[in-house]
Design a protein around this motif. Structure first.
Motif, PDB file in Angstrom:
ATOM      1  N   GLU A   1       0.785  -1.209   0.070  1.00 42.70           N
ATOM      2  CA  GLU A   1       0.159   0.043  -0.030  1.00 42.70           C
ATOM      3  C   GLU A   1       0.734   1.240  -0.006  1.00 42.70           C
ATOM      4  N   ILE A   2       1.797   1.385   0.767  1.00 40.92           N
ATOM      5  CA  ILE A   2       2.806   2.404   0.932  1.00 40.92           C
ATOM      6  C   ILE A   2       3.463   2.577  -0.499  1.00 40.92           C
ATOM      7  N   LYS A   3       3.907   1.483  -1.228  1.00 38.51           N
ATOM      8  CA  LYS A   3       4.725   1.694  -2.405  1.00 38.51           C
ATOM      9  C   LYS A   3       3.627   2.165  -3.475  1.00 38.51           C
ATOM     10  N   LYS A   4       2.308   1.590  -3.463  1.00 42.70           N
ATOM     11  CA  LYS A   4       1.577   2.088  -4.375  1.00 42.70           C
ATOM     12  C   LYS A   4       0.891   3.769  -4.122  1.00 42.70           C
ATOM     13  N   SER A   5       0.912   4.025  -3.008  1.00 40.06           N
ATOM     14  CA  SER A   5       0.567   5.213  -2.537  1.00 40.06           C
ATOM     15  C   SER A   5       1.814   6.354  -3.024  1.00 40.06           C
ATOM     16  N   THR A   6       3.088   5.848  -2.808  1.00 39.79           N
ATOM     17  CA  THR A   6       4.005   6.865  -3.040  1.00 39.79           C
ATOM     18  C   THR A   6       4.193   6.689  -4.808  1.00 39.79           C
ATOM     19  N   SER A   7       3.931   5.644  -5.284  1.00 37.65           N
ATOM     20  CA  SER A   7       4.148   5.604  -6.879  1.00 37.65           C
ATOM     21  C   SER A   7       2.981   6.651  -7.285  1.00 37.65           C
ATOM     22  N   ASN A   8       1.793   6.522  -6.758  1.00 34.71           N
ATOM     23  CA  ASN A   8       0.753   7.486  -7.192  1.00 34.71           C
ATOM     24  C   ASN A   8       0.947   8.739  -7.139  1.00 34.71           C
ATOM     25  N   GLU A   9       1.742   9.355  -5.811  1.00 34.37           N
ATOM     26  CA  GLU A   9       2.109  10.531  -5.545  1.00 34.37           C
ATOM     27  C   GLU A   9       3.004  11.391  -6.563  1.00 34.37           C
ATOM     28  N   ARG A  10       3.968  10.292  -7.052  1.00 32.90           N
ATOM     29  CA  ARG A  10       4.730  10.612  -7.837  1.00 32.90           C
ATOM     30  C   ARG A  10       4.266  11.083  -9.357  1.00 32.90           C
ATOM     31  N   LYS A  11       3.416  10.074  -9.664  1.00 33.85           N
ATOM     32  CA  LYS A  11       2.695  10.337 -10.977  1.00 33.85           C
ATOM     33  C   LYS A  11       1.937  11.592 -11.040  1.00 33.85           C
ATOM     34  N   ALA A  12       1.235  11.966  -9.772  1.00 30.82           N
ATOM     35  CA  ALA A  12       0.413  13.088  -9.923  1.00 30.82           C
ATOM     36  C   ALA A  12       1.223  14.323  -9.824  1.00 30.82           C
ATOM     37  N   SER A  13       2.381  14.360  -9.132  1.00 31.94           N
ATOM     38  CA  SER A  13       3.155  15.593  -8.933  1.00 31.94           C
ATOM     39  C   SER A  13       4.048  15.927 -10.379  1.00 31.94           C
TER      40      SER A  13
END
Length: 168
Positions: free
Chosen positions: A135-147
């Motif tokens: 979940e942490i990996k998925k969350s940080t991956s999504n944050e990187r994509k969004a930024s």
């Protein structure tokens, strides 16, 4: 209600394939990796985590320390982790506290269960930690994509911004 997780450290390391492999070469590294993983677990769940390491055959008295907000106890020479866990349950048990004990030792699971604590097999704890890591990996991956935003600039503006970024 306050939740406390008491972990039989070497028992969980023995049940965790990757940590068990590391333990063969570097005991301390396996312990540190478990502490790091339990620290993430504690951050996500909000539970207090107490990690017990068996020093049954090592000389010396009980040692208590704190690392990454995890309470770590190394038992005294004549005390097994199971004994320490059972003593902690008696000490910490009250109507406002729910105690969970992570161990694969069936006899210990029944002993803690009979004292009113909840048993959590090591494999269940390991799977919960792996799920948290996913979940942490998925969350940080999504944050990187969004930024990441693309602004299309002409070459002259891009060069000027690059010069400003580098300070010349």
């Amino acid at each position: 209600m306050k939740d406390i997780l008491i972990v039989d450290g070497y028992n969980v390391i023995g049940a965790w394939t990757e940590l068990k492999q590391i333990q063969k070469d570097d005991f301390e590294c396996a312990r540190d990796m478990l502490i790091d993983k339990l620290s993430e677990y504690q951050s996500v769940t909000g539970w207090q985590v107490i990690l017990i390491f068996d020093a049954y055959l090592l000389p010396g008295k009980e040692t208590k320390t704190k690392k990454s907000k995890i309470d770590i106890i190394y038992t005294k020479k004549s005390e097994k982790a199971d004994q320490k866990i059972e003593g902690l349950i008696k000490k910490l048990q009250n109507v406002k506290t729910r105690i969970h004990v992570a161990t694969s030792d069936m006899a210990e699971q029944w002993a803690v269960f009979s004292q009113g604590a909840l048993r959590k097999p090591s494999r269940e704890l390991i799977e919960e930690i792996r799920q948290i890591e996913r979940e942490i990996k998925k969350s940080t991956s999504n944050e990187r994509k969004a930024s990441i935003t693309k602004i299309y600039l002409d070459e002259a503006t891009r060069r000027k911004l690059e010069q400003m970024r580098r300070g010349f």
